[in-house]
Design a protein around this motif. Structure first.
Motif, short mmCIF file in Angstrom:
data_model
loop_
_atom_site.label_atom_id
_atom_site.label_comp_id
_atom_site.label_asym_id
_atom_site.label_seq_id
_atom_site.Cartn_x
_atom_site.Cartn_y
_atom_site.Cartn_z
N LEU A 104 0.78 -1.28 0.12
CA LEU A 104 0.09 0.06 0.08
C LEU A 104 0.87 1.25 0.04
O LEU A 104 1.96 1.17 0.81
CB LEU A 104 -0.75 0.07 1.09
CG LEU A 104 -1.82 -1.14 1.44
CD1 LEU A 104 -2.36 -0.81 3.03
CD2 LEU A 104 -2.86 -1.42 0.35
N CYS A 105 0.32 2.36 -0.71
CA CYS A 105 1.22 3.59 -0.60
C CYS A 105 0.62 4.33 0.56
O CYS A 105 -0.40 4.19 0.78
CB CYS A 105 1.20 4.01 -2.01
SG CYS A 105 -0.42 4.64 -2.58
N ASP A 106 1.28 5.59 0.68
CA ASP A 106 0.72 6.60 1.58
C ASP A 106 -0.43 7.03 1.11
O ASP A 106 -0.47 7.59 -0.13
CB ASP A 106 1.92 7.57 1.69
CG ASP A 106 1.35 8.66 2.83
OD1 ASP A 106 0.22 8.47 3.24
OD2 ASP A 106 2.42 9.12 3.52
N LYS A 107 -1.51 7.04 1.62
CA LYS A 107 -2.84 7.54 1.08
C LYS A 107 -3.00 8.88 0.81
O LYS A 107 -3.47 9.46 0.14
CB LYS A 107 -4.07 7.03 2.13
CG LYS A 107 -5.26 7.33 1.86
CD LYS A 107 -6.29 7.25 2.70
CE LYS A 107 -7.85 7.69 2.11
NZ LYS A 107 -8.91 7.17 3.31
N LYS A 108 -1.99 9.91 1.55
CA LYS A 108 -2.03 11.11 1.74
C LYS A 108 -1.60 11.61 -0.09
O LYS A 108 -1.81 12.46 -0.45
CB LYS A 108 -0.94 11.88 2.36
CG LYS A 108 -1.11 11.95 3.99
CD LYS A 108 -0.59 12.82 4.63
CE LYS A 108 0.86 12.43 5.01
NZ LYS A 108 1.52 11.60 5.93
N ILE A 109 -0.94 10.49 -0.47
CA ILE A 109 -0.40 11.03 -1.91
C ILE A 109 -1.58 11.01 -3.01
O ILE A 109 -1.56 11.62 -4.06
CB ILE A 109 0.59 9.76 -2.59
CG1 ILE A 109 1.88 9.87 -1.68
CG2 ILE A 109 0.57 9.73 -4.09
CD1 ILE A 109 2.67 8.60 -2.01
N THR A 110 -2.68 10.32 -2.52
CA THR A 110 -3.75 10.34 -3.52
C THR A 110 -4.74 11.61 -3.10
O THR A 110 -5.67 11.79 -3.77
CB THR A 110 -4.62 9.25 -3.21
OG1 THR A 110 -5.17 9.09 -1.87
CG2 THR A 110 -4.01 7.67 -3.61
N GLN A 111 -4.23 12.33 -2.15
CA GLN A 111 -4.98 13.70 -1.72
C GLN A 111 -4.30 15.01 -1.85
O GLN A 111 -4.60 15.81 -1.63
CB GLN A 111 -5.43 13.48 -0.35
CG GLN A 111 -6.06 12.31 0.22
CD GLN A 111 -6.04 11.93 1.65
OE1 GLN A 111 -5.31 12.55 2.43
NE2 GLN A 111 -7.07 11.11 1.76
N GLU A 115 -12.91 15.62 -9.98
CA GLU A 115 -12.72 16.90 -8.91
C GLU A 115 -11.23 16.48 -8.19
O GLU A 115 -10.27 17.25 -7.99
CB GLU A 115 -13.59 16.79 -7.85
CG GLU A 115 -13.86 18.28 -7.50
CD GLU A 115 -15.17 18.01 -6.60
OE1 GLU A 115 -15.11 18.12 -5.44
OE2 GLU A 115 -16.10 17.81 -7.09
N LYS A 116 -11.03 15.05 -7.84
CA LYS A 116 -10.04 14.82 -7.35
C LYS A 116 -9.01 14.65 -8.30
O LYS A 116 -7.74 13.99 -7.60
CB LYS A 116 -10.32 13.68 -6.38
CG LYS A 116 -11.08 13.68 -5.11
CD LYS A 116 -11.16 12.67 -4.35
CE LYS A 116 -12.10 12.75 -3.21
NZ LYS A 116 -12.28 11.62 -2.41
N LYS A 117 -9.04 14.51 -9.45
CA LYS A 117 -8.19 14.20 -10.41
C LYS A 117 -7.59 12.64 -10.45
O LYS A 117 -6.40 12.41 -10.63
CB LYS A 117 -6.86 15.18 -10.42
CG LYS A 117 -7.37 16.70 -10.72
CD LYS A 117 -6.15 17.71 -10.70
CE LYS A 117 -6.59 18.88 -10.77
NZ LYS A 117 -5.84 20.00 -10.52
#
Ligand code: XMP
Length: 515
Positions: free
Chosen positions: A65-72, A159-161
């Motif tokens: 799993l990657c750091d979820k923050k990357i998707t935000q 919106e979130k790209k």
């Protein structure tokens, strides 16, 4: 680097292909391990991010799993296969294991004609390779394509790209895949078209000049494409501060040494030391049969000769090497694991042992490049076609194509046969279509008849393979006419050979070289 695309590697066998496709669209791309920290990622100033596929299943524990923050971060992300499923998981979608694995070509129906699928027909052939699939759309996402097996074969959250595709746009079996990647880069992520080999050359030259200042650089020239392009590039950057060393170990193709001198010294006016070390190598190889011993002796002797010659040049600070991007990625890629190399089948000698002993700083301008890109640099720098398209040639040279012990007589026989193989393969238009083609001198003799007399002479095996990277290979179905012509010429023109056989084995389970 600004305007770059960072690819998080979740262990797909296609990750390098994603990077290549992005670069073919003239955008710089870099592969990083999936567990890169958000801060490290931001330091790379990505314009877009791609999540690769991977062999793991989100239904299992301990998956990458990657750091979820990357998707935000608001940076556009394209998730491919496992990467798409991960985006779904992070956004409260549902991923379920499907009872059957979907593998191979599928027909994709697109629902949207903009964004990822802009300027494409609504029915596309795509390549699938997955077991799990997104079974419930994540919050705020829209399904933008479907197949017979999946109602959510691609999705987006404008919106979130965030964008995801279940199929693999990076493989050639998805004919419009490159266009889809192109759309992601330009229609969604607003990338700039600035990765060209011209810009790479310009950038490399200025950074080499800065690094080297007024010091000297040495480079081991082998005549192969990587070291040749490297030498030309460095010569352009620092002229006679570059000192190339070319060692003739007596195990080269016929007249290879003279050809290299002619090209680099005479034509390009490069500082080149041509070292005739044939006798030294042959003396050390006398009576040696074990292939690994041959490799070690040749590798060791090469380092000796190189060091001796480098000393004569005077104080040198830098060693230039043609290390390529795949060698760099291999060391951390998720699927190869970090636990170290697999069993050593053959110890490939290169000049890697040099810098440690000689305390030199490395200059590796191709560290971020794929082989095709190095070729393109060669083309841009007007290197002769013959060098650019040259087949790979192993460091230990003909020593590992002479099965059994190596002697001047046997080298001469193999050089003559090898010249004929290459000449005929080129004439028949098969040179560019093959990865490697060569002759192998076997340690057995066979009975023949010439005129009225019995002969008892050597056997030569022909080998021609196709391959993408040397890791796997298939034998080439050369036309019988061509095989016949090569056989006739070798038997008639090379004294000491009375039989030719053709090697029809693939790798694995065989290898490309016989030793
Ligand atoms: P194999 O025989 O392992 O070869 O299937 C794969 C690729 O590697 C080359 N090869 C070598 N290259 N030193 C090298 O620099 C070596 O000892 C060596 N052994 C094999 C081979 O020619 C093929 O391209």
């Amino acid at each position: 680097m600004e305007n770059s695309v960072i690819i998080l590697d979740f262990g797909s066998q296609y990750t390098q292909l994603i990077a290549r496709r992005v670069r073919e669209c003239n955008v710089y791309s870099e592969i990083v391990p999936y567990n890169i920290s958000c801060r490290e990622l931001l330091n790379k100033k990505p314009k877009a991010i791609i999540f690769s596929g991977g062999p793991s299943s989100l239904s299992k524990k301990n998956v990458p799993l990657c750091d979820k923050k990357i998707t935000q971060l608001g940076i556009p992300i394209l998730g491919i296969c496992y990467g798409m499923q991960l985006l779904a998981r992070f956004n409260q979608g549902k991923v379920s294991a499907s009872p059957i694995r979907e593998y191979g070509k599928a027909s994709l129906q697109t629902r949207k004609k903009d964004g990822l699928f802009a300027n494409l027909s609504s029915n596309l052939i795509v390549w699938m390779s997955h077991t799990d699939k997104v079974s419930k759309l994540p919050l705020g996402f829209e399904a933008i394509a479907f197949t017979q097996n999946s109602s959510i074969a691609a999705f987006k959250n404008k919106e979130k790209k965030l964008y995801g595709v279940q199929f693999h746009p990076e493989v050639v079996h998805t004919p419009k895949g490159k266009k889809i990647i192109h759309n992601f880069l330009y229609k969604i992520a607003d990338c700039k078209k600035n990765w060209t080999m011209k810009s790479v050359i310009k950038h490399s030259i200025s950074s080499i000049r800065k690094q080297v200042a007024d010091k000297k650089v040495i480079c081991a020239l082998s005549g192969g494409v990587d070291s040749s392009v490297l030498a030309i590039l460095l010569h352009k950057a620092i002229g006679h501060q570059l000192h190339c060393i070319f060692v003739n170990n007596g195990l080269l193709r016929k007249d290879e040494g003279e050809k290299v001198v002619k090209t680099f010294k005479t034509h390009y006016n490069i500082n080149l030391k041509y070292i005739r070390a044939e006798k030294r190598f042959l003396k050390r190889l006398k009576g040696i049969i074990d292939p690994e011993k041959k490799r070690k002796i040749i590798g060791h002797e090469f380092i000796q000769v190189f060091q001796e010659e480098a000393k004569k040049i005077g104080p040198v600070n830098f060693l230039a090497q043609g290390t390529l991007y795949p060698d760099v990625i291999e060391s951390y890629s998720a699927h190869s694991g970090k636990s170290g190399p697999s069993a050593t089948i053959k110890s490939h000698h290169n000049v890697g042992g040099l810098p440690k002993k000689m305390k030199l700083t490395l200059i590796e301008p191709f560290r971020n490049l794929f082989k095709d890109e190095v070729r393109e640099i060669g083309i841009t720098l007007n290197l002769p076609q013959e060098i650019i398209w040259r087949h790979p040639f192993p460091g230990p040279g003909l020593a590992i194509r002479i099965i059994g012990s190596v002697s001047p007589e046997r080298i001469k026989i193999l050089q003559a046969a090898d010249t004929i193989v290459i000449e005929e393969i080129k004439k028949a238009g098969f040179y560019k279509k093959t990865w490697q083609a060569f002759a192998v001198l076997l340690p057995i003799k066979s009975v023949g008849v010439m005129g009225d007399a019995r002969t008892y002479e050597n056997v030569i095996a022909l080998r021609a393979v196709t391959s993408l990277d040397g890791m796997t290979a298939d034998w080439v179905k050369l036309p019988y006419d061509l095989l016949g012509k090569i056989s006739n010429r070798i038997i008639n023109q090379v004294k000491g050979v009375n039989r030719i056989v053709y090697d029809i084995s693939s790798k694995p389970p065989s290898t490309i070289e016989w030793e």
